[in-house]
Structures are given as C-alpha cells and as structure tokens.
Design a protein around this motif. Structure first.
Motif, mmCIF file in Angstrom:
data_model
loop_
_atom_site.group_PDB
_atom_site.id
_atom_site.type_symbol
_atom_site.label_atom_id
_atom_site.label_comp_id
_atom_site.label_asym_id
_atom_site.label_seq_id
_atom_site.Cartn_x
_atom_site.Cartn_y
_atom_site.Cartn_z
ATOM 1 N N GLY A 407 13.099 125.221 -23.856
ATOM 2 C CA GLY A 407 13.812 126.323 -24.497
ATOM 3 C C GLY A 407 15.171 125.907 -25.017
ATOM 4 N N ILE A 408 15.909 125.124 -24.229
ATOM 5 C CA ILE A 408 17.234 124.672 -24.656
ATOM 6 C C ILE A 408 17.112 123.716 -25.838
ATOM 7 N N ALA A 409 16.154 122.804 -25.786
ATOM 8 C CA ALA A 409 15.958 121.859 -26.892
ATOM 9 C C ALA A 409 15.577 122.587 -28.170
ATOM 10 N N GLN A 410 14.797 123.670 -28.034
ATOM 11 C CA GLN A 410 14.449 124.471 -29.208
ATOM 12 C C GLN A 410 15.704 125.058 -29.849
ATOM 13 N N GLY A 411 16.642 125.493 -29.009
ATOM 14 C CA GLY A 411 17.892 126.028 -29.538
ATOM 15 C C GLY A 411 18.713 124.995 -30.274
ATOM 16 N N TYR A 412 18.596 123.731 -29.868
ATOM 17 C CA TYR A 412 19.316 122.652 -30.534
ATOM 18 C C TYR A 412 18.502 122.016 -31.666
ATOM 19 N N ASP A 413 17.295 122.541 -31.901
ATOM 20 C CA ASP A 413 16.400 122.010 -32.932
ATOM 21 C C ASP A 413 16.066 120.539 -32.678
ATOM 22 N N ALA A 414 15.972 120.178 -31.390
ATOM 23 C CA ALA A 414 15.599 118.813 -31.015
ATOM 24 C C ALA A 414 14.080 118.760 -30.858
ATOM 25 N N LYS A 415 13.380 118.590 -31.981
ATOM 26 C CA LYS A 415 11.921 118.741 -31.985
ATOM 27 C C LYS A 415 11.219 117.757 -31.053
#
Length: 645
Positions: A407-415
């Motif tokens: 979820g956090i990576a999605q917020g940072y757009d870290a695919k």
C-alpha cells in the motif's frame, strides 16, 4: 601368606569359569534372580499405573484451570501456552481448543485464522463460538475466507445484528460502505449491543458526510453516557482518525478529557485525542493545552505525543522535543523521523537513520530511506531500500507486513516494490489478503514482465482460499502445464471438467486446447478451435498460436505456418515460448516460425537472492499442508456472488 597379584587373581577367575558345574549353577541362579526382579518391577508398575494416570490427569486439569484464569485476566500468552499443553495431552479436548483459538485470535498470530476456521466449522461450536471466530476471520484471515465463513451461516444467523457487525470491518475495508450500513440498520435498533453500534459508527465515519458524522458522534456520546467503556474508547480512536469526528460542540461530552481520565484502559493516545475539542473550541488557549500535554506525556510516553504533535502541524516542535527520547525509545525515534521527513530535513535524517534504538521497527526505517531516495530521484537507492524493507517484513510475525508495504509503495508509485510486496504477501499465505479479482492488475503486470514463476506460486496459494474460482483454477492449471508441474493428461482432465461446469466461459478452452496438444490429442485440440476463436477473452495472438500449432501437428503444415508467421512471440511469457517451441520443434519442419528464446545469464549468485524471497519460499513450503475446512464460495452479504467465484 601368599602374595596377591593380578596374575593370581586372573588364574582364580579362570579356574572358576572353566568349571562346567559351577557355570550351570550360576546361570540358574541368575535366571531366578532376574525372574524375581521382573515380577517385582511388574507389580510395582501395575500398582503405580493408576497413580501415574491420576497424577497426569491432575496436571492436565491444573493446566486447563490455569489457562482459564489467564484468559479471565487477559494474559493471552499464558492462556495460549497452557491450553496448548492440554491439547498435546488430550487432542480432542474441545474446551482447550476453544480457549487456544481465542488466545491466538487475541494475539493476532499467523495461525489464528486457521484455528478460527476449524472452530467455526466444528459441529460442537456454539453460536458464541462462531460469532467470535467470525470476528477473527473478518480482520485477520484472507478476505475470501471471511466472506465464505459468513456465507456458510444459516440465514437466521446471517440476519442477526451481531453477526452482521462481525463482518462489517471486512466490508468497510473493501469499500462496501452502503452494503455494511444497510445490513446493520436492517438488523439493529435502539437496543442493539454496543459492539453493533461501534461497527455502525465505523461505517458512518468511513462514509464521512456531515449527516453521518453527526450520527456517529451521537452514538459515541450514548456510549460514554451508557458506561460502555471499552467500545467507547475504540470509538474515540475511530473518530480521532476521521476529519470532524472530534469537532467541539454537541453531542460530545462537555469534558471529554475528564471522562477519559476516569476510564481504566485509556492509553496516551486516548488522552491526547480527548483534547481535540478543547483545542478547536479555544484557539486562545491552544498553546497552554499543548504545553500541558507535553509536560504530562513527554517523559512517560514520548512516541504517541510526537506523532500527535506532527498531526497538529507541529513537526518542528516534535523534532526539538524528541531528539533526546529518540535515543532510547523506538516509538519516539520513529515519530522523530516522521517529523524530520515532514520538514524535509534530509541531512539530519541521514544521520539519524544510522543509529536507531535496538527495538526499532526496521521496516519503518527502510520506508523512510525509500522516501528520501525518491525525493532525491535516486532510483537505485530507493530500490535497495524497498528490498531491505521487504527483507525485514519477511521475519515479522506480528502481521503480514508485505500488505502494508504494498500500500505504501503504491502511494509512492514504486511499481516494482508494489509487485514484489504482493508476491511476498500472497505467497506468505496469511493475513487479510485481498480477493483474486482485487489483484488482477498486479497479475497483469507480473505477466507482462514474464514472471510466470511468481504467478504460479501466487495462484497456488490463492487456490487454498478460493478453491471454486474457475478463472483462478484455469490460470493455475495453465501455468502448471507450461512449467511442467502437472502432466498434460492431468491438466486436460481437470480442464474438461471445469469447461463442463462453466460453459459460459469459452476462454477456458484455450488451456484445454494446449493441454490436449501436449498430450498428443491433436484432433481433440482442433475440435476446440471454433470455441476459442469465438471467445473475446482469449488474446488474438494466443488464438493464432494455438490454432497454428494444432494445424502443424495435424499435418496441415502450410495453413499452420501461415498462422504462426503472424504471431508476435515477444509478447508471450518466456515459459509460454518454451512450451510452444518444445511442442513444435520435435516435428523438425524446415522454415517453421518457432518462438525465439532470449539468452539468460546463468551466473546468478544464489547469495544475491533477496532474503525475503528465501523466507517466503520457506513459509510457502511450511504452510503447504495447512488445511482449511470446506466453505462455500465467497459472497458479499445479501448481495451477489463475487466476480470470478
């Protein structure tokens, strides 16, 4: 007097042992003594057996009593251990199993949902047992298991307010606010239990419009005036996370801090949240209120205090106050990092990150490193930080941290981190994993990158939770076929049965067609061509690859070559290209357009495989034998069968 020596002694013993008469008497004497000893031991053993059994039963009963006392005192670790010791001695002790399951649920252990599912389906389980198990499954189990458990209840239980309240946290998590609210309103009234009102409050806050927030605040006020301390404290946390939830004025209690001070289980966060109405209602006294809070909590619980200050846009003050406590308190350290991050004081952050306290949550530390690297545009450093966060998450037994990282990576757009985190989350096989349909976008990205091994592992795990999902079954069988995990004849039989059960899904015939070709049934494969052609859910390139291969295998080389020449093999996963190549190359037909395989470097160092992958693979092996009881397909309460189920 004769002089003693070892030689004379040896001669005496030799002379005695060489006498046949003496040897025979000695043998008889030894046998008699042995018989007497055996009889005595047997008598002692038989007489002691009832006493031992009684003592053993006494110890088991004492452990059970200790487990019950620990549960009453909410010492769940002791309750779990004592109940487990009883189960090791009496495997069918239902009371011990019930208590053990309850303790696991309270502690949030990874195996809690398995125990809860077993107790939920046990014919000896009472209504209250099923209710408590459903509460555990709704929060801690894969979402498919929680929804399936609710769907398995009798209609009368599904319509009860408490059971609808038990499934509400899962519905809210899935964004089914209207459905959750409708179910609770239909089944509850003014006399509803506090737990039901709490879940209605949770749902109203999730929607968050003015009318529903006013109702949620009234529910909270009723809880406070009614003396429902535990649920009121939980409601206070929910309101504190909701904009406008703790705005001053009616119907909130006039002196909320005084009420919190009179409760027995209030935490520092409860006390701080209770100050919100006063802070908003008295702007002139705001500084005084903050000073009083700091004086009261800085020395005793600086972590929540720092987080609270940051939420009130006082990051600079939090940085100054927490610098010293952060050296020894892990919660204060993380709040300090968050405050520095909010202020973009990255140089100080870099220094602070090098010396965390011993008990610090290193997942959080690596997430901060990833945020800093992203801010500076350093993709390599960000990737390394995400990987380290995943490595730390793999060894966290408190919860499935991979879900949180995704979820956090999605917020940072870290695919890349999102994909790796979901691979780790699903393959770990525990925690509130989403449904198969919720992860289709992740599966699609993994397929584009050719990560068929990861897809196969994820599908294998998800089949445990959604064993009746035809799309999931189809995808698993297809990947197991092209990877050689399952023999073609087994896949063909399984797919034929699946196609017969779901005639409305012609796309299933594509996997069946490939299985038949690999099994040598070319005519059977050709017979599926019209259905595969008609399916809109089979990619055009896959249709041409399947039909072209079938025609070539059937001896219609020219027609098959014409179709295969139009196939863009580059869009296929590598393992798909290998499967088609192996199927066609044995024909040794000159000029046949075969899939090309890119060269893969074989000098990969095993030691360079991320630790999270090794840990997840071990978890997958360890949990491969976990058995979930049979449950119906997951459904949303009172609505429809979920897509793909």
């Amino acid at each position: 007097m004769a002089r003693w020596s070892s030689q004379t002694t040896h001669q005496d013993i030799s002379g005695f042992s060489d006498n046949p008469h003496l040897r025979k008497e000695l043998k008889v004497w030894r046998m008699k003594v042995a018989a007497v000893v055996l009889v005595v031991l047997a008598v002692i053993g038989l007489s002691a057996k009832p006493a031992y059994r009684a003592f053993r039963e006494y110890r088991i009963n004492k452990n059970m009593e200790a487990a019950m006392v620990a549960a009453r005192l909410e010492d769940w670790g002791s309750a779990r251990d004592k109940a487990r010791s009883v189960l090791m001695a009496r495997r069918n002790d239902f009371e011990a199993f019930r208590l053990w399951t309850r303790a696991l649920g309270k502690m949030g252990e990874p195996r809690a949902y398995l125990a809860a599912a077993q107790l939920f389906t046990d014919p000896r389980a009472t209504r209250d047992d099923r209710l408590e198990c459903l509460r555990v499954l709704a929060v801690q189990a894969p979402q498919a298991v929680g929804l399936s458990a609710y769907a398995s209840l009798d209609e009368a239980l599904r319509d009860e307010a408490e059971f609808r309240a038990a499934i509400t946290p899962l519905l809210v998590k899935r964004g089914e606010f209207a459905l959750a609210e409708k179910g609770l309103r239909e089944s509850s009234g003014e006399a509803a239990p506090p737990e039901v009102k709490l879940e209605l409050l949770r749902t109203l806050c999730a929607v968050g419009d003015r009318k529903r927030m006013d109702e949620a605040r009234r529910i909270f006020a009723d809880m406070v005036s009614g003396g429902d301390e535990a649920v009121a404290l939980e409601a206070l946390l929910i309101l504190g996370e909701t904009p406008g939830g703790l705005a001053p004025g009616e119907p909130l209690p006039e002196d909320l801090p005084q009420w919190v001070a009179g409760t027995t289980k209030a935490t520092t966060l409860h006390h701080l949240l209770a100050l919100h109405p006063r802070i908003e209602a008295n702007p002139g006294d705001r500084e005084q209120i903050f000073r009083e809070a700091i004086d009261r909590f800085l020395a005793v619980d600086p972590g929540p205090l720092g987080t609270w200050l940051v939420r009130h846009n006082r990051s600079a003050q939090a940085v100054e106050l927490l610098e010293e406590p952060a050296k020894s308190s892990s919660s204060a350290y993380l709040a300090w990092l968050n405050a520095l991050l909010r202020l973009d004081r990255h140089d100080e952050l870099e220094v602070a990150l090098d010396s965390p306290p011993a008990s610090t949550d290193m997942v959080e530390v690596e997430l901060v490193r990833a945020a800093i690297a992203r801010y500076h545009g350093n993709r390599a450093a960000a990737t390394a930080a995400w990987t380290r966060a995943l490595n730390q998450a793999a060894f966290d037994g408190s919860r499935n941290r991979f879900i949180e990282i995704a979820g956090i990576a999605q917020g940072y757009d870290a695919k890349g981190a999102v994909e790796d985190a979901w691979v780790g989350a699903v393959c770990s096989g525990w925690g509130p994993l989403p449904l198969y349909t919720d992860l289709l976008h992740v599966f699609g990205r993994l397929a584009v990158k050719g990560r068929s091994e990861d897809l196969l592992a994820m599908y294998r795990v998800m089949l445990r939770f959604e064993p009746q999902n035809p799309e999931l079954i189809n995808n698993f069988n297809y990947l197991a076929l092209i990877h050689g995990i399952l023999p073609p004849e087994q896949v063909a039989d399984a797919m034929e049965a699946l196609v017969a059960q779901h005639p409305e899904m012609p796309e299933l015939d594509s996997a069946l067609m490939l299985a038949r070709m690999m099994d040598g049934d070319v005519e059977g494969a050709l017979g599926l061509v019209p259905k595969v052609r008609a399916s809109e859910r089979v990619a055009p390139m896959m249709k041409e690859a399947l039909e072209g291969s079938a025609l070539v295998l059937a001896g219609k080389t020219a027609e098959g070559r014409a179709l295969l020449s139009q196939v863009n093999w580059r869009i296929f996963m590598r393992q798909e290209r290998i499967a088609f190549r192996d199927l066609l190359i044995k024909l040794q037909i000159a000029g046949l357009p075969l899939p090309e395989l890119e060269r893969i470097e074989s000098d990969t160092d095993v030691d360079q495989v991320p630790a999270w992958r090794k840990a997840v693979e071990k978890l997958e092996r360890d949990r491969s034998n976990d058995v979930l009881p049979a449950l119906p397909a997951p459904r949303l309460p009172g609505q429809y069968e979920l897509p793909g189920s």
